[in-house]
Design a protein around this motif. Sequence first.
Motif, mmCIF file in Angstrom:
data_model
loop_
_atom_site.group_PDB
_atom_site.id
_atom_site.type_symbol
_atom_site.label_atom_id
_atom_site.label_comp_id
_atom_site.label_asym_id
_atom_site.label_seq_id
_atom_site.Cartn_x
_atom_site.Cartn_y
_atom_site.Cartn_z
ATOM 1 N N ILE A 1 -1.111 -6.069 21.298
ATOM 2 C CA ILE A 1 -1.829 -5.241 20.338
ATOM 3 C C ILE A 1 -2.594 -6.165 19.394
ATOM 4 C CG2 ILE A 1 -0.165 -3.334 20.433
ATOM 5 C CD1 ILE A 1 0.911 -4.306 17.727
ATOM 6 N N ARG A 2 -3.618 -5.626 18.761
ATOM 7 C CA ARG A 2 -4.451 -6.406 17.871
ATOM 8 C C ARG A 2 -3.891 -6.314 16.461
ATOM 9 N NH1 ARG A 2 -10.166 -5.469 19.800
ATOM 10 N NH2 ARG A 2 -9.296 -3.388 19.873
ATOM 11 N N LEU A 3 -3.582 -7.472 15.854
ATOM 12 C CA LEU A 3 -3.145 -7.496 14.464
ATOM 13 C C LEU A 3 -4.329 -7.653 13.524
ATOM 14 C CD1 LEU A 3 0.036 -9.778 14.598
ATOM 15 C CD2 LEU A 3 -0.053 -7.277 14.463
ATOM 16 N N VAL A 4 -5.261 -8.532 13.899
ATOM 17 C CA VAL A 4 -6.490 -8.738 13.141
ATOM 18 C C VAL A 4 -7.629 -8.837 14.149
ATOM 19 C CG1 VAL A 4 -7.761 -10.210 11.539
ATOM 20 C CG2 VAL A 4 -5.280 -9.983 11.316
ATOM 21 N N ASP A 5 -8.608 -7.959 13.998
ATOM 22 C CA ASP A 5 -9.734 -7.955 14.913
ATOM 23 C C ASP A 5 -10.511 -9.268 14.804
ATOM 24 O OD1 ASP A 5 -11.439 -7.086 16.828
ATOM 25 O OD2 ASP A 5 -12.147 -5.301 15.749
ATOM 26 N N THR A 6 -11.279 -9.575 15.831
ATOM 27 C CA THR A 6 -12.015 -10.832 15.896
ATOM 28 C C THR A 6 -12.887 -11.033 14.660
ATOM 29 O OG1 THR A 6 -12.050 -10.554 18.298
ATOM 30 C CG2 THR A 6 -13.475 -12.253 17.369
ATOM 31 N N PHE A 7 -12.815 -12.245 14.105
ATOM 32 C CA PHE A 7 -13.557 -12.544 12.882
ATOM 33 C C PHE A 7 -14.077 -13.978 12.943
ATOM 34 C CE2 PHE A 7 -9.191 -13.806 12.186
ATOM 35 C CZ PHE A 7 -9.271 -15.004 11.505
ATOM 36 N N PRO A 8 -15.139 -14.293 12.201
ATOM 37 C CA PRO A 8 -15.669 -15.662 12.200
ATOM 38 C C PRO A 8 -14.873 -16.560 11.261
ATOM 39 C CG PRO A 8 -17.048 -14.264 10.841
ATOM 40 C CD PRO A 8 -16.005 -13.364 11.458
ATOM 41 N N ASP A 9 -14.772 -17.836 11.623
ATOM 42 C CA ASP A 9 -14.227 -18.835 10.715
ATOM 43 C C ASP A 9 -15.266 -19.951 10.588
ATOM 44 O OD1 ASP A 9 -14.049 -20.651 12.820
ATOM 45 O OD2 ASP A 9 -11.890 -20.487 13.034
ATOM 46 N N PRO A 10 -15.009 -21.005 9.823
ATOM 47 C CA PRO A 10 -16.044 -22.028 9.603
ATOM 48 C C PRO A 10 -16.533 -22.716 10.878
ATOM 49 C CG PRO A 10 -14.349 -22.202 7.924
ATOM 50 C CD PRO A 10 -13.856 -21.207 8.927
ATOM 51 N N ILE A 11 -15.738 -22.700 11.968
ATOM 52 C CA ILE A 11 -16.152 -23.427 13.175
ATOM 53 C C ILE A 11 -16.098 -22.577 14.441
ATOM 54 C CG2 ILE A 11 -15.578 -25.710 12.283
ATOM 55 C CD1 ILE A 11 -12.912 -25.533 13.753
ATOM 56 N N GLY A 12 -15.905 -21.265 14.309
ATOM 57 C CA GLY A 12 -15.833 -20.444 15.509
ATOM 58 C C GLY A 12 -15.438 -19.014 15.227
ATOM 59 N N ARG A 13 -14.622 -18.441 16.092
ATOM 60 C CA ARG A 13 -14.153 -17.062 15.938
ATOM 61 C C ARG A 13 -12.677 -16.998 16.320
ATOM 62 N NH1 ARG A 13 -17.135 -13.542 19.707
ATOM 63 N NH2 ARG A 13 -16.519 -11.793 18.384
ATOM 64 N N VAL B 1 5.998 -11.135 19.127
ATOM 65 C CA VAL B 1 5.518 -12.508 19.278
ATOM 66 C C VAL B 1 4.054 -12.553 18.862
ATOM 67 C CG1 VAL B 1 5.185 -14.428 20.867
ATOM 68 C CG2 VAL B 1 7.143 -12.888 21.164
ATOM 69 N N ASN B 2 3.784 -13.142 17.704
ATOM 70 C CA ASN B 2 2.430 -13.194 17.153
ATOM 71 C C ASN B 2 1.761 -14.517 17.488
ATOM 72 O OD1 ASN B 2 3.229 -10.820 15.993
ATOM 73 N ND2 ASN B 2 3.123 -11.527 13.893
ATOM 74 N N MET B 3 0.480 -14.463 17.820
ATOM 75 C CA MET B 3 -0.276 -15.683 18.051
ATOM 76 C C MET B 3 -1.745 -15.460 17.736
ATOM 77 S SD MET B 3 -0.381 -15.892 22.253
ATOM 78 C CE MET B 3 1.390 -16.134 22.347
ATOM 79 N N GLN B 4 -2.449 -16.562 17.590
ATOM 80 C CA GLN B 4 -3.883 -16.518 17.344
ATOM 81 C C GLN B 4 -4.619 -17.008 18.580
ATOM 82 O OE1 GLN B 4 -5.735 -19.530 14.741
ATOM 83 N NE2 GLN B 4 -6.636 -17.836 13.597
ATOM 84 N N LEU B 5 -5.685 -16.318 18.946
ATOM 85 C CA LEU B 5 -6.623 -16.807 19.942
ATOM 86 C C LEU B 5 -7.857 -17.264 19.187
ATOM 87 C CD1 LEU B 5 -6.358 -13.981 22.649
ATOM 88 C CD2 LEU B 5 -5.019 -16.093 22.476
ATOM 89 N N TYR B 6 -8.411 -18.402 19.579
ATOM 90 C CA TYR B 6 -9.580 -18.891 18.859
ATOM 91 C C TYR B 6 -10.597 -19.487 19.823
ATOM 92 C CZ TYR B 6 -8.051 -23.833 19.085
ATOM 93 O OH TYR B 6 -7.698 -25.089 19.505
ATOM 94 N N TRP B 7 -11.846 -19.560 19.355
ATOM 95 C CA TRP B 7 -12.957 -20.109 20.124
ATOM 96 C C TRP B 7 -13.818 -20.935 19.184
ATOM 97 C CZ3 TRP B 7 -18.182 -19.039 19.296
ATOM 98 C CH2 TRP B 7 -19.059 -19.513 20.279
ATOM 99 N N HIS B 8 -14.270 -22.099 19.641
ATOM 100 C CA HIS B 8 -15.079 -22.978 18.814
ATOM 101 C C HIS B 8 -16.552 -22.882 19.187
ATOM 102 C CE1 HIS B 8 -11.909 -26.092 17.237
ATOM 103 N NE2 HIS B 8 -11.870 -24.930 16.610
ATOM 104 N N THR B 9 -17.411 -22.858 18.179
ATOM 105 C CA THR B 9 -18.848 -22.850 18.424
ATOM 106 C C THR B 9 -19.270 -24.114 19.164
ATOM 107 O OG1 THR B 9 -19.164 -21.580 16.389
ATOM 108 C CG2 THR B 9 -21.111 -22.639 17.336
ATOM 109 N N ALA B 10 -18.809 -25.270 18.712
ATOM 110 C CA ALA B 10 -19.040 -26.542 19.396
ATOM 111 C C ALA B 10 -17.767 -26.909 20.160
ATOM 112 C CB ALA B 10 -19.384 -27.631 18.392
#
Length: 297
Positions: free
Chosen positions: A128-140, A150-159
């Motif tokens: 389930i989604r705890l926090v919808d996709t959002f931008p951070d200083p270097i990605g999303r 079991v909570n975890m973060q998925l992340y993606w980097h612009t570079a």
Amino acid sequence: MTVFLSRALCAGLLSLLFLSGASAQSRTDYSVGPQYNSTHVYVEPGDFDRFVASFIATFGGKAGKQGVFQVTPTPSETLSQLVVTPAGIVSVFGFKTPVPYPFGEERTGYLVTDIDAAVASALGNGAIRLVDTFPDPIGRDALIQWPGGVNMQLYWHTAKPNYPPLATVPENRIYLTADVADAFVSHWLKFSGGTVVSDDPRAPGIEVGRPEGTIRRIRIKSGFGGMVVFVSDGKIPWPYGHDMTGYEVSNLDETLAKAKGAGVEILVAPYAAAGRREAIVRFPGGYIAEIHGGNRG
């Protein structure tokens, strides 16, 4: 009659093709590699530098540039630094403002090749989604939760980042009860494309601080790294369950000596179990981890 059977056969084949396609889609692997997966460590700002120094003294490696950022989708401010070691990496946060919910409850950050597709795959495989996709200083980023909490973060980097391969791959240590363990494992395997390395229904209970009995232990391997799931009735003593990550080292005694010299507290002295020696430690700032090596180290 012949026409009816042909239509039925065609319908069956189409159904099988659809299910096969859905299954393949659900198993798409969005991992990048275990050297891009970090344990999230939250410490008080006053403990930040002490923790980073002690972690590097224990495992080697180096720290990236420290800065103050907003890493949440709502207003906040935190010290942040990435620490890269041969045994695994940690993302360290020292919030100067109150930590917005539900941040601080995610155990890991996993780099993915496509954040939108990875989140969709996770949701399609039981998360389930705890926090919808959002931008951070270097990605999303996005925060998700699997069965069992079991909570975890998925992340993606612009570079695209480029980290060296790890000398040893850490394990994500998850404690669950029998009510939800199979559901979690099933969903995680479909999402990660992972495999069960071993599933021992009578593993030594000492691995969760209960030497008098046995537990079930499931080891999993995937592109996201190692994972071990401890299945019990939940009646486990402190500090077990607070150790989110286990780190493999070539010589346990030498590593613990380095750790103690850097102010790390040994919470559980080394013990032998399942062909290796293990200990549980607490770093300055409160981060609790398991460290293990072979029977002779």
